[in-house]
Scaffold this motif. Structure first.
Motif, PDB file in Angstrom:
ATOM      1  N   LEU A 146       0.839  -1.201   0.000  1.00 14.78           N
ATOM      2  CA  LEU A 146       0.000   0.000   0.000  1.00 14.78           C
ATOM      3  C   LEU A 146       0.878   1.256   0.000  1.00 14.78           C
ATOM      4  O   LEU A 146       1.730   1.442   0.876  1.00 14.78           O
ATOM      5  N   THR A 147       0.653   2.108  -0.986  1.00 11.82           N
ATOM      6  CA  THR A 147       1.424   3.341  -1.139  1.00 11.82           C
ATOM      7  C   THR A 147       0.476   4.482  -1.445  1.00 11.82           C
ATOM      8  O   THR A 147      -0.477   4.316  -2.211  1.00 11.82           O
ATOM      9  N   GLN A 148       0.724   5.626  -0.814  1.00 15.10           N
ATOM     10  CA  GLN A 148      -0.148   6.777  -1.018  1.00 15.10           C
ATOM     11  C   GLN A 148       0.660   8.051  -1.204  1.00 15.10           C
ATOM     12  O   GLN A 148       1.494   8.414  -0.359  1.00 15.10           O
ATOM     13  N   TYR A 149       0.437   8.709  -2.340  1.00 15.92           N
ATOM     14  CA  TYR A 149       1.037  10.007  -2.609  1.00 15.92           C
ATOM     15  C   TYR A 149      -0.030  11.089  -2.556  1.00 15.92           C
ATOM     16  O   TYR A 149      -1.162  10.885  -3.020  1.00 15.92           O
ATOM     17  N   ASP A 203       4.864   1.359   0.548  1.00 15.03           N
ATOM     18  CA  ASP A 203       4.972  -0.102   0.558  1.00 15.03           C
ATOM     19  C   ASP A 203       4.580  -0.698   1.915  1.00 15.03           C
ATOM     20  O   ASP A 203       5.328  -1.448   2.523  1.00 15.03           O
ATOM     21  N   PHE A 204       3.382  -0.362   2.349  1.00  8.70           N
ATOM     22  CA  PHE A 204       2.885  -0.828   3.641  1.00  8.70           C
ATOM     23  C   PHE A 204       2.261  -2.209   3.487  1.00  8.70           C
ATOM     24  O   PHE A 204       1.407  -2.432   2.629  1.00  8.70           O
ATOM     25  N   THR A 232      -2.684   5.099  -4.145  1.00  9.77           N
ATOM     26  CA  THR A 232      -1.917   5.282  -5.368  1.00  9.77           C
ATOM     27  C   THR A 232      -1.551   3.931  -5.960  1.00  9.77           C
ATOM     28  O   THR A 232      -1.623   3.718  -7.169  1.00  9.77           O
ATOM     29  N   GLN A 233      -1.169   3.011  -5.093  1.00 11.32           N
ATOM     30  CA  GLN A 233      -0.926   1.625  -5.512  1.00 11.32           C
ATOM     31  C   GLN A 233      -1.046   0.710  -4.300  1.00 11.32           C
ATOM     32  O   GLN A 233      -1.050   1.149  -3.159  1.00 11.32           O
ATOM     33  N   THR A 243     -10.018  -2.666  -2.358  1.00 15.80           N
ATOM     34  CA  THR A 243      -9.238  -1.496  -2.746  1.00 15.80           C
ATOM     35  C   THR A 243     -10.099  -0.525  -3.538  1.00 15.80           C
ATOM     36  O   THR A 243     -10.685  -0.889  -4.563  1.00 15.80           O
ATOM     37  N   GLY A 244     -10.189   0.716  -3.064  1.00 18.31           N
ATOM     38  CA  GLY A 244     -10.911   1.743  -3.799  1.00 18.31           C
ATOM     39  C   GLY A 244     -12.404   1.786  -3.575  1.00 18.31           C
ATOM     40  O   GLY A 244     -13.092   2.644  -4.141  1.00 18.31           O
ATOM     41  N   LEU A 245     -12.953   0.884  -2.741  1.00 20.06           N
ATOM     42  CA  LEU A 245     -14.386   0.940  -2.451  1.00 20.06           C
ATOM     43  C   LEU A 245     -14.718   2.197  -1.649  1.00 20.06           C
ATOM     44  O   LEU A 245     -13.881   2.739  -0.945  1.00 20.06           O
ATOM     45  N   LYS A 246     -15.969   2.637  -1.737  1.00 22.06           N
ATOM     46  CA  LYS A 246     -16.405   3.809  -0.985  1.00 22.06           C
ATOM     47  C   LYS A 246     -16.670   3.427   0.476  1.00 22.06           C
ATOM     48  O   LYS A 246     -16.910   2.255   0.776  1.00 22.06           O
ATOM     49  N   PRO A 247     -16.652   4.420   1.380  1.00 21.24           N
ATOM     50  CA  PRO A 247     -16.807   4.114   2.812  1.00 21.24           C
ATOM     51  C   PRO A 247     -18.044   3.286   3.152  1.00 21.24           C
ATOM     52  O   PRO A 247     -17.967   2.352   3.948  1.00 21.24           O
TER      53      PRO A 247
END
Length: 255
Positions: free
Chosen positions: A9-12, A21-22, A56-57, A68-72
Motif C-alpha cells: 500500500l502506497t499513497q502520494y 509499501d505498507f 496510489t498503488q 481497494t478503492g471501495l467507498k466508505p
C-alpha cells in the motif's frame, strides 16, 4: 485465518509520499497496534482501508474480498467500522439518533417508502431503533439515549462513538487514537472497555494510539511506521526495546 491483508500500500498526495509499501496481515481475533510519531502516516492507513482515500498503488483484501478503492459505505457494509481521532458525533442529535444514523447503509427501504410512509418503512425503522437500543444497553449507555452528546463528559462521548461503530456489527473494528483527550482515569476505563469489547463481541481490533499504556496493555503485536515507512514490528516487549523505535520517538533514551 487472515481477515485483512494489505499488500504494497502506497499513497502520494501530490509529490509527497505519505505511505510507502505498507504490508500487514491481521488474523481473525487479533488485537494489533499501529504506532509512530505524529505525521508518520498512521491515519492515512486507516483512511485507505475504510475507503476515504483511494490508494496510489497496492491492494487491500478483507475477508477474501478485494476492497481497494471501495467507498466508505461499501466498506462498512462488508464488516469494517471505525472511530476517529477527533470525535465525530452529531451533537445536536440524541445519543440514540447518533446510533440509529449509522444504519444508513442498511435501511431496508427506499425513497418511495420514506415519502409514502409504507409498511416497509415502519417495520425497518422499528428494527433500527430496537437494534440501537440494544447496543446502548450492552454498552451501559441506555440511560443517555435521549441526551445530546455535547452534554456528556468527553470520555462518555468517546464511548458513544465506539458504540456507534459496534452498531454496524463489524468483523474488524478500527480505533483511531481512542485515548486522545482522555485523562489518566478515563484511559484506565478505556483499557477495560476495549478489553471487554474484544472479549464480548469476538472482534478483530486494529488501533492507532499514542498512549503507550493502552497499546502495551492491549495489543498482542505492534507495527511501527515513521515517515510513511515501516521501521519495526513485533510484540510489545520487542517494540519497547527496538532501537529504531526509540530513535523515532525520542532520538535516544527509552519509551
Amino acid at each position: 485465518m487472515a481477515l485483512l491483508e494489505i499488500k504494497g500500500l502506497t499513497q502520494y498526495f501530490g509529490g509527497l509520499c505519505a505511505l510507502s509499501d505498507f504490508n500487514i496481515t491481521l488474523q481473525k481475533g487479533e488485537m494489533v497496534g499501529l504506532i509512530g510519531p505524529n505525521g508518520a502516516g498512521k491515519t492515512t492507513v486507516f483512511n485507505l482501508v475504510s475507503g476515504f482515500y483511494k490508494p496510489t498503488q497496492g491492494e487491500i483484501i478483507f475477508n477474501n474480498k478485494k476492497i481497494t478503492g471501495l467507498k466508505p459505505h461499501q466498506v462498512t457494509s462488508l464488516g469494517i467500522a471505525r472511530t476517529f481521532q477527533n470525535i465525530r458525533l452529531w451533537h445536536e442529535m440524541s445519543v440514540l439518533d447518533n446510533i440509529r444514523i449509522a444504519q444508513h447503509y442498511n435501511l431496508g427501504y427506499g425513497l418511495k417508502d420514506l415519502f409514502l410512509r409504507t409498511k416497509r418503512y415502519f417495520i425497518n425503522e422499528k428494527r433500527i431503533e430496537q437494534e440501537a437500543m440494544q447496543i446502548l444497553e450492552v454498552m451501559d449507555l441506555k440511560k443517555y439515549a435521549q441526551e445530546k452528546p455535547k452534554n456528556l463528559p468527553y470520555g462518555m462521548q468517546r464511548k458513544v462513538e465506539i458504540a456507534r461503530a459496534l452498531s454496524v456489527k463489524p468483523k474488524l473494528l478500527l480505533l483511531d487514537e481512542p485515548a486522545a483527550g482522555l485523562n489518566s482515569a478515563d484511559v484506565k476505563d478505556l483499557i477495560k472497555l476495549i478489553r471487554w469489547i474484544y472479549d464480548e463481541f469476538k472482534l478483530t481490533i486494529w488501533m492507532i494510539e499514542h498512549q503507550m499504556t493502552v497499546v502495551m496493555n492491549l495489543c498482542q503485536r505492534i507495527k511501527v511506521i515513521d515517515f510513511g515507512a515501516t521501521i519495526a514490528e513485533g510484540t510489545p516487549e520487542e517494540i519497547q526495546k527496538n532501537p529504531e523505535v526509540i530513535k523515532a520517538y525520542l532520538g535516544d533514551g527509552t519509551i
